[in-house]
Design an enzyme around this catalytic site. Sequence first.
Site, PDB file in Angstrom:
ATOM      1  N   HIS A  56       0.806  -1.213   0.000  1.00 41.00           N
ATOM      2  CA  HIS A  56       0.000   0.000   0.000  1.00 41.00           C
ATOM      3  C   HIS A  56       0.845   1.272   0.000  1.00 41.00           C
ATOM      4  CE1 HIS A  56      -3.147  -2.574   2.340  1.00 41.00           C
ATOM      5  NE2 HIS A  56      -3.229  -2.786   1.047  1.00 41.00           N
ATOM      6  N   LYS A  66       5.791   6.493   6.765  1.00 38.48           N
ATOM      7  CA  LYS A  66       5.258   5.708   7.880  1.00 38.48           C
ATOM      8  C   LYS A  66       6.376   5.311   8.839  1.00 38.48           C
ATOM      9  CE  LYS A  66       1.582   3.615   5.112  1.00 38.48           C
ATOM     10  NZ  LYS A  66       1.001   2.360   4.599  1.00 38.48           N
ATOM     11  N   TYR A 126       1.279   2.370  13.548  1.00 36.74           N
ATOM     12  CA  TYR A 126       2.174   3.177  12.730  1.00 36.74           C
ATOM     13  C   TYR A 126       1.718   4.617  12.661  1.00 36.74           C
ATOM     14  CZ  TYR A 126      -1.171   1.807   9.042  1.00 36.74           C
ATOM     15  OH  TYR A 126      -2.297   1.564   8.307  1.00 36.74           O
ATOM     16  N   ASP A 164      -6.858  -6.186  -1.651  1.00 39.45           N
ATOM     17  CA  ASP A 164      -5.461  -6.546  -1.905  1.00 39.45           C
ATOM     18  C   ASP A 164      -5.315  -7.597  -2.996  1.00 39.45           C
ATOM     19  OD1 ASP A 164      -4.623  -4.675  -0.102  1.00 39.45           O
ATOM     20  OD2 ASP A 164      -4.067  -6.101   1.463  1.00 39.45           O
TER      21      ASP A 164
END
Length: 191
Positions: A56, A66, A126, A164
């Site tokens: 992603h 991130k 995250y 996904d």
Amino acid sequence: MTSDVKLLETRRFGDSRGWFAETYSEAKLAAAGVTCRFVQDNQSRSTFVGTIRGIHFQRPPHAQAKLVRCLRGSVMDYAVDLRRGSPTYGRHVAAELSEDNGRQLFIPVGFGHAFVTLTPDAEIAYKVSDVYAPDCDGGVIWNDPTIAIDWPLPATGPVLSDKDEALPTLAEFDSPFEYDGRPLAPLIIPA
């Protein structure tokens, strides 16, 4: 802002009660070359071993860096170079993040992010450098042969979301990310 993927060690101070760790320090990250501002925290829990989330990213104008860590269990975490013109385009680095090792992976803008769970009920948290913007959401299929991630999967195979499973291949992907002159380097495992 750094364009280097970085594996960061979180120092723990233990005694008979357990341990204490400082999981985020703007000054210490800046000293390590991470100077982006984080604006949102996210957390996910994956019930089954072999759950894959990714690959992603978010496109500009809401591209995200991130800072990823594992709160419970263990995951193998990946950063994939998606910067157009990069000599390491489509290559990846990986690190095991776990509640035991306390490591964190910094993934800058221009890289895709994915992980696979190595234990049941794994949780990751995250920080991201921009807010979630559904219109900028993107990804590349987890099993793209060009990227060639050797996922540590159970015999039953991966657990995937419908989203996904339907992502494009790297060949079908038109990257909005520009190469900044710094190729993807191998991760240095902190001592």
